[in-house]
Design an enzyme around this catalytic site. Structure first.
Site, PDB file in Angstrom:
ATOM      1  N   ARG A 186      13.648  10.590  20.139  1.00 23.48           N
ATOM      2  CA  ARG A 186      13.639   9.291  19.979  1.00 23.48           C
ATOM      3  C   ARG A 186      14.752   8.658  20.779  1.00 23.48           C
ATOM      4  O   ARG A 186      15.311   7.789  20.384  1.00 23.48           O
ATOM      5  CB  ARG A 186      14.005   8.858  18.576  1.00 23.48           C
ATOM      6  N   CYS A 239       9.506   4.148  10.944  1.00 20.44           N
ATOM      7  CA  CYS A 239      10.360   4.714  10.582  1.00 20.44           C
ATOM      8  C   CYS A 239      11.757   4.126  10.769  1.00 20.44           C
ATOM      9  O   CYS A 239      11.946   3.576  12.063  1.00 20.44           O
ATOM     10  CB  CYS A 239      10.645   6.284  10.934  1.00 20.44           C
ATOM     11  N   GLU A 292      16.632   4.199  13.488  1.00 19.82           N
ATOM     12  CA  GLU A 292      15.686   4.497  14.549  1.00 19.82           C
ATOM     13  C   GLU A 292      15.065   3.078  15.133  1.00 19.82           C
ATOM     14  O   GLU A 292      14.781   2.828  16.237  1.00 19.82           O
ATOM     15  CB  GLU A 292      14.488   5.277  14.036  1.00 19.82           C
TER      16      GLU A 292
HETATM   17  N1  EPU Z   1       8.464  12.915   2.673  1.00 16.31           N
HETATM   18  C1  EPU Z   1       8.802  12.885   1.420  1.00 16.31           C
HETATM   19  N2  EPU Z   1       8.887  11.590   0.690  1.00 16.31           N
HETATM   20  C2  EPU Z   1       8.637  10.648   1.549  1.00 16.31           C
HETATM   21  C3  EPU Z   1       8.324  10.815   3.257  1.00 16.31           C
HETATM   22  C4  EPU Z   1       8.411  12.197   3.570  1.00 16.31           C
HETATM   23  O1  EPU Z   1       9.098  13.859   0.590  1.00 16.31           O
HETATM   24  O2  EPU Z   1       8.634   9.309   1.415  1.00 16.31           O
HETATM   25  C5  EPU Z   1       8.623  14.530   3.247  1.00 16.31           C
HETATM   26  C6  EPU Z   1       7.113  14.940   3.408  1.00 16.31           C
HETATM   27  O3  EPU Z   1       6.346  15.436   2.328  1.00 16.31           O
HETATM   28  C7  EPU Z   1       7.323  15.829   4.503  1.00 16.31           C
HETATM   29  C8  EPU Z   1       8.735  15.447   4.991  1.00 16.31           C
HETATM   30  O4  EPU Z   1       9.329  14.710   4.388  1.00 16.31           O
HETATM   31  O5  EPU Z   1       7.382  17.365   3.746  1.00 16.31           O
HETATM   32  C9  EPU Z   1       8.370  14.983   6.510  1.00 16.31           C
HETATM   33  O6  EPU Z   1       7.571  13.759   6.337  1.00 16.31           O
HETATM   34  P1  EPU Z   1       6.439  13.360   7.439  1.00 16.31           P
HETATM   35  O7  EPU Z   1       5.464  14.277   7.949  1.00 16.31           O
HETATM   36  O8  EPU Z   1       6.030  12.029   7.148  1.00 16.31           O
HETATM   37  O9  EPU Z   1       7.400  13.027   8.666  1.00 16.31           O
HETATM   38  P2  EPU Z   1       8.710  12.352   9.002  1.00 16.31           P
HETATM   39  O10 EPU Z   1       9.645  13.174   9.281  1.00 16.31           O
HETATM   40  O11 EPU Z   1       9.209  11.489   7.717  1.00 16.31           O
HETATM   41  C10 EPU Z   1       8.135  11.877  11.526  1.00 16.31           C
HETATM   42  C11 EPU Z   1       8.454  10.615  12.340  1.00 16.31           C
HETATM   43  C12 EPU Z   1       7.151   9.605  12.244  1.00 16.31           C
HETATM   44  C13 EPU Z   1       5.911  10.298  12.745  1.00 16.31           C
HETATM   45  C14 EPU Z   1       5.656  11.468  11.590  1.00 16.31           C
HETATM   46  C15 EPU Z   1       4.537  12.275  12.274  1.00 16.31           C
HETATM   47  C16 EPU Z   1      10.772  10.010  12.330  1.00 16.31           C
HETATM   48  C17 EPU Z   1      11.868   9.219  11.985  1.00 16.31           C
HETATM   49  N3  EPU Z   1       9.683   9.947  11.973  1.00 16.31           N
HETATM   50  O12 EPU Z   1       8.183  11.539  10.229  1.00 16.31           O
HETATM   51  O13 EPU Z   1       7.500   8.687  13.365  1.00 16.31           O
HETATM   52  O14 EPU Z   1       4.892   9.661  12.479  1.00 16.31           O
HETATM   53  O15 EPU Z   1       6.888  12.272  11.876  1.00 16.31           O
HETATM   54  O16 EPU Z   1       4.699  13.141  13.146  1.00 16.31           O
HETATM   55  O17 EPU Z   1      11.029  11.053  13.560  1.00 16.31           O
HETATM   56  C18 EPU Z   1       8.377   6.532  13.791  1.00 16.31           C
HETATM   57  O18 EPU Z   1       8.887   7.263  14.896  1.00 16.31           O
HETATM   58  O19 EPU Z   1       8.770   5.260  13.644  1.00 16.31           O
HETATM   59  C19 EPU Z   1       7.732   7.305  12.897  1.00 16.31           C
HETATM   60  C20 EPU Z   1       7.063   6.869  11.936  1.00 16.31           C
END
Ligand code: EPU
Length: 302
Positions: free
Chosen positions: A177, A226, A296
């Site tokens: 990012r 995010c 972000e």
């Molecule tokens: N999780 C929770 N509770 C929540 C949200 C997530 O427990 O409310 C847990 C999930 O169960 C999972 C872990 O946290 O085990 C990671 O969650 P997720 O797979 O949703 O990925 P993320 O790290 O929260 C990142 C990117 C997203 C992208 C997704 C899918 C960032 C900040 N976010 O989210 O990108 O869509 O992976 O690859 O890097 C964005 O850039 O705006 C964005 C949404």
């Protein structure tokens, strides 16, 4: 900020810039938050160096707007004007495995257009709102891919040099990012080099990513994706969730009940509400985990 000096207005007309006075930026951002200012729509990229000289000489601060999908804009009358590119037709031209894409092109449409021509790699970005320029600047990514991996060349207005330059992919650093572009550089166009893949296979990848996204993110609601970057080795969403902060709110700014790193505008949230919610959550995470979450979302406040 309103441009009223006839000399500047004349200069804008000469450069064929479309002026939309007093534009409400809430209407141009996915969060639905933001005050008013003059919007300057750029039809010819070659006019950018002259336009910026005109603004500088007349002490008119400016910001560049892409798709407004990763942006939190301040309330009220804003102290700068906003520049936006008008996308040409067509905005994507294919040449073998290369896709020449205008920065103002819609990201999702670009991914599907390339897919229809058997060019894949960007399936993970389906469902991410915004423009190619915005995705490039932030090195948008999801589901194990990031757009930077496919960049062959970028046409960019470099603010420091005050000219349009073409950079090769290896001259740009793409990190999580984050890119090596300066904050006031303006993305103009990109050439992506995409792997050949049968349309059917790409479609299946898109379907899987869409399903995952629908299951975990608040898609129909006003958000900027995010809010925080993930700290190294951890998930901001999980940390916020573990603290029981889903649905925490300030006015109509609310932590999503679906994904805790998405903050939604559930009605008439102001930037002040959203910023207070961001500060509150950051503070609570800092106290509980000793980790300072980094934004972000890009904030234009003042
Ligand atoms: N999780 C929770 N509770 C929540 C949200 C997530 O427990 O409310 C847990 C999930 O169960 C999972 C872990 O946290 O085990 C990671 O969650 P997720 O797979 O949703 O990925 P993320 O790290 O929260 C990142 C990117 C997203 C992208 C997704 C899918 C960032 C900040 N976010 O989210 O990108 O869509 O992976 O690859 O890097 C964005 O850039 O705006 C964005 C949404």
């Amino acid at each position: 900020m309103r441009i009223s000096d006839p000399k500047v207005l004349g200069g804008l007309a000469k450069l064929d810039i479309e002026l939309r006075p007093g534009t409400l930026l809430a209407a141009l951002t996915s969060l639905g938050i933001g005050g008013t200012t003059d919007l300057l729509r750029i039809k010819k990229q070659e006019s950018i160096p002259c336009l910026l000289r005109l603004l500088d000489e007349n002490h008119i601060p400016h910001k560049f707007l892409g798709g407004g999908s990763n942006l939190l804009v301040g309330d009220g009358e804003l102290p700068w004007v906003v520049l936006q590119l008008v996308s040409p037709e067509p905005d994507v031209i294919l040449e073998g495995n290369l896709a020449h894409v205008d920065a103002a092109a819609d990201l999702g449409r670009t991914v599907t257009f390339c897919a229809k021509h058997d060019l894949g790699g960007m399936e993970g970005l389906i469902g991410v709102p915004g423009t190619i320029g915005g995705a490039l600047r932030m090195n948008a990514g999801a589901y194990g891919m990031q757009i930077g991996s496919y960049v062959r060349e970028v046409k960019v207005y470099r603010a420091a040099a005050r000219r349009i330059e073409i950079l090769r992919g290896h001259q740009i650093s793409f990190e999580y990012r984050h890119t090596s572009f300066a904050p006031d550089d303006m993305m103009l166009a990109v050439t992506l080099e995409l792997p050949s893949k049968p349309f059917k296979e790409i479609l299946e990848g898109i379907r899987i990513c869409n399903e995952k996204r629908r299951a975990s993110q608040p898609l129909g609601q006003k958000s900027a994706g995010c809010i925080f970057k993930n700290p190294p080795g951890a998930s901001a969403g999980r940390m916020i969730d573990e603290l029981g902060l889903k649905t925490l709110s300030v006015g109509d700014a609310r932590v999503s009940d679906r994904h805790a790193n998405f903050f939604v505008n559930s009605g008439k949230a102001s930037a002040k509400d959203m910023l207070a919610l961001i500060a509150d959550v950051r503070d609570r995470v800092q106290k509980a985990y000793g980790v300072t979450l980094e934004n972000e979302v890009v904030v234009w406040n003042g």
